[in-house]
Design a protein around this motif. Structure first.
Motif, PDB file in Angstrom:
ATOM      1  N   GLY A  56       0.907  -1.145  -0.126  1.00 25.29           N
ATOM      2  CA  GLY A  56      -0.353  -0.143   0.079  1.00 25.29           C
ATOM      3  C   GLY A  56       0.732   1.165  -0.422  1.00 25.29           C
ATOM      4  O   GLY A  56       1.849   1.596   0.751  1.00 25.29           O
ATOM      5  N   ARG A 114      -1.838   4.707   2.728  1.00 23.88           N
ATOM      6  CA  ARG A 114      -2.212   3.178   2.722  1.00 23.88           C
ATOM      7  C   ARG A 114      -1.929   2.562   3.397  1.00 23.88           C
ATOM      8  O   ARG A 114      -1.876   0.865   3.017  1.00 23.88           O
ATOM      9  CB  ARG A 114      -3.151   3.261   1.239  1.00 23.88           C
ATOM     10  N   ASN A 115      -0.285   2.296   3.388  1.00 26.40           N
ATOM     11  CA  ASN A 115       0.170   1.166   3.701  1.00 26.40           C
ATOM     12  C   ASN A 115      -0.321   0.445   4.427  1.00 26.40           C
ATOM     13  O   ASN A 115      -0.484   1.281   5.881  1.00 26.40           O
ATOM     14  CB  ASN A 115       2.059   1.729   4.270  1.00 26.40           C
ATOM     15  N   LYS A 116      -0.200  -0.542   4.713  1.00 22.80           N
ATOM     16  CA  LYS A 116      -0.621  -1.671   5.853  1.00 22.80           C
ATOM     17  C   LYS A 116      -0.130  -1.157   7.067  1.00 22.80           C
ATOM     18  O   LYS A 116      -1.098  -1.570   8.465  1.00 22.80           O
ATOM     19  CB  LYS A 116      -1.421  -3.158   5.331  1.00 22.80           C
ATOM     20  N   TYR A 136      -0.564   2.067   8.974  1.00 30.97           N
ATOM     21  CA  TYR A 136      -1.889   2.012   9.380  1.00 30.97           C
ATOM     22  C   TYR A 136      -2.399   1.337  10.400  1.00 30.97           C
ATOM     23  O   TYR A 136      -2.875   2.026  11.508  1.00 30.97           O
ATOM     24  CB  TYR A 136      -3.175   1.559   8.212  1.00 30.97           C
ATOM     25  N   ASP A 158      -3.215  -8.507   8.323  1.00 29.85           N
ATOM     26  CA  ASP A 158      -4.103  -8.508   7.261  1.00 29.85           C
ATOM     27  C   ASP A 158      -4.915 -10.245   7.190  1.00 29.85           C
ATOM     28  O   ASP A 158      -5.596 -10.250   6.511  1.00 29.85           O
ATOM     29  CB  ASP A 158      -3.206  -8.308   5.985  1.00 29.85           C
ATOM     30  N   THR A 172      -5.779  -3.412   2.225  1.00 27.23           N
ATOM     31  CA  THR A 172      -6.481  -1.828   1.307  1.00 27.23           C
ATOM     32  C   THR A 172      -6.791  -2.190   0.681  1.00 27.23           C
ATOM     33  O   THR A 172      -7.664  -3.010   0.313  1.00 27.23           O
ATOM     34  CB  THR A 172      -4.611  -2.092   0.305  1.00 27.23           C
ATOM     35  N   ASP A 205     -10.519  -0.768   6.232  1.00 26.98           N
ATOM     36  CA  ASP A 205     -10.248  -0.995   5.004  1.00 26.98           C
ATOM     37  C   ASP A 205      -9.404   0.397   4.803  1.00 26.98           C
ATOM     38  O   ASP A 205      -8.983   1.158   5.276  1.00 26.98           O
ATOM     39  CB  ASP A 205     -11.382   0.086   3.736  1.00 26.98           C
ATOM     40  N   THR A 206      -7.073   0.586   4.356  1.00 27.00           N
ATOM     41  CA  THR A 206      -6.684   1.590   4.407  1.00 27.00           C
ATOM     42  C   THR A 206      -6.595   2.778   4.114  1.00 27.00           C
ATOM     43  O   THR A 206      -5.779   3.282   3.781  1.00 27.00           O
ATOM     44  CB  THR A 206      -5.323   1.015   4.697  1.00 27.00           C
ATOM     45  N   GLY A 207      -7.926   2.607   2.687  1.00 26.33           N
ATOM     46  CA  GLY A 207      -8.615   3.396   2.095  1.00 26.33           C
ATOM     47  C   GLY A 207      -9.138   4.767   2.947  1.00 26.33           C
ATOM     48  O   GLY A 207      -9.069   5.744   2.740  1.00 26.33           O
TER      49      GLY A 207
END
Length: 296
Positions: free
Chosen positions: A92, A96-98, A101, A182, A209, A270-272
């Motif tokens: 990500g 947005r990097n898991k 985040y 994840d 992500t 959701d990292t978004g």
């Protein structure tokens, strides 16, 4: 890089977990400790050597027998943050990097826990748990953890079952355990690992992500396995995209089902999505989950 300024924004949330680490969270086991705490437990007959100040004279007036009050010892809550540090978490771009985040979610829990004068522990998990805090639950320690996590590069494929089972053996009082991953592991391995933690209050944040939840790629594409660095060139679209969606849905449902069976709170992240909205959902879910268990 994680900017520690985000911690200041979290102060708008309620800093009290409103729970204790003892039995009211799960089950009915009573603390063996007795003292002049705040939570009344029961009575027992007075024996020589007991503190006479604990005698309940109103009971004596009714029964003409000496009984003393027993109290459950008050305990501070310990929040355990377990952050997946395997290679698949290093996916990500930007915010947005898991891993980044997820790290911020864990740091946020530590920040508010320290404000409430409770204890926290922070560990990275791959094949084994790696505790990275210094057993000092302060705001200064949270900032030190920010620096440590900014210097951490996720790697390896990990063993979530072994890591969670090993960590469970280190917990000696009822606690809140926040698992951030994840969860790209076999669902049965995930269940076995979470099962070892299940005597505690457990919250799982499954961090993915937007690209993983709904790939926008169509046509020729190169896919890379972050855990092995292997690449594969293929056409992605049509039936391939449908198969991907079906496999992802099946995996998410399998994880969620196993969490329900274990009585573990499971949240898909959701990292978004806006970070503070996500944090509020997890924080309030942790509190309300504990209150539901108290009422059972």
């Amino acid at each position: 890089m994680i900017d520690p300024d985000f911690l200041d924004e979290l102060d708008r949330f309620d800093t009290a977990l409103k729970r204790t680490s003892n039995a009211p969270l799960q089950g009915d086991q009573q603390s063996p400790d007795v003292g002049e705490g705040l939570t009344f437990s029961d009575y027992r007959r007075y024996v020589a050597g007991d503190d006479p100040r604990l005698i309940d004279w109103r009971v004596f007036a009714r029964t003409e027998e000496l009984f003393i009050k027993r109290f459950e010892a008050e305990r501070n809550l310990t929040v355990h943050v377990l952050l997946d540090a395997t290679a698949s978490m290093d996916f990500g771009d930007g915010d947005r990097n898991k891993f980044e985040y997820g790290a911020k979610l864990g740091l946020g829990f530590c920040h508010l826990t320290a404000e409430d004068h409770n204890d926290f522990q922070f560990s990275l998990i791959d094949e084994v748990p790696d505790r990275i805090d210094t057993d000092t639950s302060t705001q200064g320690e949270v900032l030190r953890l920010v620096d440590h996590l900014n210097q951490t590069t996720p790697s390896g494929d990990g063993d979530i079952e072994a890591a969670l089972e090993a960590y469970a053996d280190t917990i000696h009082s009822r606690s809140l355990v926040l698992v951030i991953s994840d969860l790209l592991f076999d669902p049965d391995d995930i269940a076995d690992g979470l099962g070892a933690l299940a005597r505690n209050d457990v919250l799982v944040a499954q961090v993915l992500t937007p690209e993983e939840l709904g790939p926008a790629t169509t046509g020729d594409a190169i896919f890379e396995d972050p855990e092995s660095d292997e690449t594969r060139r293929t056409y992605f679209g049509g039936s391939a995209a449908r198969r991907y969606g079906e496999r992802l849905r099946d995996h998410l449902e399998a994880v969620d089902e196993r969490c329900r069976i274990l009585g573990v709170e499971h949240e898909l992240v959701d990292t978004g999505d806006d970070f503070f909205d996500t944090f509020a959902t997890l924080w309030l879910g942790a509190r309300l989950g504990g209150e539901r268990r108290i009422q059972r």
